[in-house]
Design a protein around this motif. Structure first.
Motif, PDB file in Angstrom:
ATOM      1  N   GLY A   5      -5.551 -93.216  50.164  1.00  0.00           N
ATOM      2  CA  GLY A   5      -6.860 -92.830  50.541  1.00  0.00           C
ATOM      3  C   GLY A   5      -7.526 -91.985  49.483  1.00  0.00           C
ATOM      4  N   LEU A   6      -6.926 -90.955  49.258  1.00  0.00           N
ATOM      5  CA  LEU A   6      -7.831 -89.941  49.159  1.00  0.00           C
ATOM      6  C   LEU A   6      -7.602 -89.795  47.419  1.00  0.00           C
ATOM      7  CD1 LEU A   6      -6.159 -86.937  51.206  1.00  0.00           C
ATOM      8  CD2 LEU A   6      -9.188 -87.733  51.518  1.00  0.00           C
ATOM      9  N   ALA A   7      -6.853 -90.117  46.680  1.00  0.00           N
ATOM     10  CA  ALA A   7      -6.621 -89.997  45.303  1.00  0.00           C
ATOM     11  C   ALA A   7      -7.477 -91.513  45.516  1.00  0.00           C
ATOM     12  CB  ALA A   7      -5.153 -90.487  45.251  1.00  0.00           C
ATOM     13  N   GLY A   8      -7.854 -92.540  46.153  1.00  0.00           N
ATOM     14  CA  GLY A   8      -8.742 -93.363  45.469  1.00  0.00           C
ATOM     15  C   GLY A   8     -10.182 -93.186  45.014  1.00  0.00           C
ATOM     16  N   LEU A   9     -10.776 -91.830  46.593  1.00  0.00           N
ATOM     17  CA  LEU A   9     -11.753 -91.158  46.437  1.00  0.00           C
ATOM     18  C   LEU A   9     -11.801 -90.324  45.086  1.00  0.00           C
ATOM     19  CD1 LEU A   9     -12.737 -90.240  50.729  1.00  0.00           C
ATOM     20  CD2 LEU A   9     -13.839 -91.750  48.845  1.00  0.00           C
ATOM     21  N   ALA A  10     -10.828 -89.562  45.012  1.00  0.00           N
ATOM     22  CA  ALA A  10     -11.509 -88.624  43.583  1.00  0.00           C
ATOM     23  C   ALA A  10     -11.214 -89.043  42.745  1.00  0.00           C
ATOM     24  CB  ALA A  10      -9.561 -87.883  43.302  1.00  0.00           C
ATOM     25  N   ALA A  25      -6.884 -80.012  36.085  1.00  0.00           N
ATOM     26  CA  ALA A  25      -6.497 -79.456  36.421  1.00  0.00           C
ATOM     27  C   ALA A  25      -6.570 -78.139  37.503  1.00  0.00           C
ATOM     28  CB  ALA A  25      -6.016 -78.616  34.587  1.00  0.00           C
ATOM     29  N   ALA A  26      -7.695 -77.403  37.275  1.00  0.00           N
ATOM     30  CA  ALA A  26      -7.753 -76.940  37.993  1.00  0.00           C
ATOM     31  C   ALA A  26      -7.774 -77.375  39.684  1.00  0.00           C
ATOM     32  CB  ALA A  26      -9.251 -76.013  38.129  1.00  0.00           C
ATOM     33  N   ALA A  27      -7.709 -78.499  40.441  1.00  0.00           N
ATOM     34  CA  ALA A  27      -8.457 -79.206  40.882  1.00  0.00           C
ATOM     35  C   ALA A  27      -6.690 -79.623  41.552  1.00  0.00           C
ATOM     36  CB  ALA A  27      -8.670 -80.807  41.031  1.00  0.00           C
ATOM     37  N   VAL A  28      -5.675 -79.735  40.471  1.00  0.00           N
ATOM     38  CA  VAL A  28      -4.543 -80.047  40.976  1.00  0.00           C
ATOM     39  C   VAL A  28      -3.597 -78.586  41.571  1.00  0.00           C
ATOM     40  CG1 VAL A  28      -1.933 -80.586  40.167  1.00  0.00           C
ATOM     41  CG2 VAL A  28      -3.858 -82.026  39.901  1.00  0.00           C
ATOM     42  N   THR A  30      -5.541 -75.970  43.257  1.00  0.00           N
ATOM     43  CA  THR A  30      -5.825 -75.934  44.001  1.00  0.00           C
ATOM     44  C   THR A  30      -5.104 -75.898  45.156  1.00  0.00           C
ATOM     45  OG1 THR A  30      -8.259 -74.830  43.243  1.00  0.00           O
ATOM     46  CG2 THR A  30      -7.687 -76.362  45.797  1.00  0.00           C
ATOM     47  N   GLY A  31      -5.141 -77.121  45.061  1.00  0.00           N
ATOM     48  CA  GLY A  31      -3.768 -78.391  45.913  1.00  0.00           C
ATOM     49  C   GLY A  31      -2.854 -77.999  45.898  1.00  0.00           C
ATOM     50  N   VAL A  32      -2.045 -76.933  45.504  1.00  0.00           N
ATOM     51  CA  VAL A  32      -1.220 -76.968  45.859  1.00  0.00           C
ATOM     52  C   VAL A  32      -0.526 -75.298  45.861  1.00  0.00           C
ATOM     53  CG1 VAL A  32       1.479 -75.434  43.833  1.00  0.00           C
ATOM     54  CG2 VAL A  32       0.786 -77.829  42.965  1.00  0.00           C
ATOM     55  N   VAL A  33      -1.828 -74.915  45.760  1.00  0.00           N
ATOM     56  CA  VAL A  33      -1.960 -73.220  46.407  1.00  0.00           C
ATOM     57  C   VAL A  33      -2.779 -74.035  48.119  1.00  0.00           C
ATOM     58  CG1 VAL A  33      -3.327 -71.829  47.094  1.00  0.00           C
ATOM     59  CG2 VAL A  33      -3.149 -72.350  44.516  1.00  0.00           C
ATOM     60  N   ILE A  34      -3.120 -74.245  48.572  1.00  0.00           N
ATOM     61  CA  ILE A  34      -2.952 -74.781  50.065  1.00  0.00           C
ATOM     62  C   ILE A  34      -1.891 -75.698  50.235  1.00  0.00           C
ATOM     63  CG2 ILE A  34      -4.515 -76.445  51.181  1.00  0.00           C
ATOM     64  CD1 ILE A  34      -6.633 -76.911  49.136  1.00  0.00           C
TER      65      ILE A  34
END
Length: 161
Positions: A5-10, A25-28, A30-34
């Motif tokens: 669902g989150l991927a669908g929203l993105a 790339a920045a979003a990915v 950020t996700g890895v760091v989170i």
């Protein structure tokens, strides 16, 4: 289900083109760091003796260090630049600290994977704000993706009573 669902929203507005790849790339990243921070926090709070103690040590160790890059870059003018927005900055910092503390508390008292998944559902709130305040169209795909996230939350709740 939550992740789908989150991927669908993105990707509700379509697959990113070449121009959006740096942002993707920045979003990915950020996700890895989170994800890394979530694992470190979850492990740390489970090994600490108290949740409050863990949070206090984090704030004590990070708090004085975080302003240093801004001070190094802007020097003395930084203080004059901060003065007009000091109140809103302190309020935002307090609210952010409270939210982070609540997430750490939840990690200490719940299943780490479940808490992490639920924590990331804040994107639903962002989508709601985008629709109501900024008048972005929600569309069928966004509504379906949001429903998938909510259904995933319900499944998590049913699986962990």
């Amino acid at each position: 289900m939550i992740s789908a669902g989150l991927a669908g929203l993105a990707f509700a507005d379509g697959w990113p083109g070449r121009a959006q790849l740096p942002a993707l790339a920045a979003a990915v990243a950020t996700g890895v760091v989170i994800a890394g921070c979530t694992v470190v926090d979850g492990t740390g709070v489970h090994h600490s003796q108290t949740v409050i103690g863990y949070i206090a040590w984090l704030f004590l160790c990070q708090g004085p260090v975080l302003p240093l890059p801004a001070l190094a870059r802007r020097g003395r003018p930084l203080f004059a630049q901060l003065k007009p927005v000091c109140g809103i900055g302190l309020t935002g910092g307090a609210v952010s600290s409270l939210a982070y503390g609540l997430a750490i508390w939840a990690q200490a008292h719940g299943d780490l994977a479940t808490v992490a998944a639920l924590r990331e559902t804040s994107i639903l709130i962002a989508a709601l704000i985008a629709t109501l305040l900024f008048r972005e169209r929600s569309g069928r795909l966004r509504l379906t993706a949001g429903a998938a996230v909510l259904a995933g939350i319900a499944v998590l709740e049913l699986a962990h009573p």
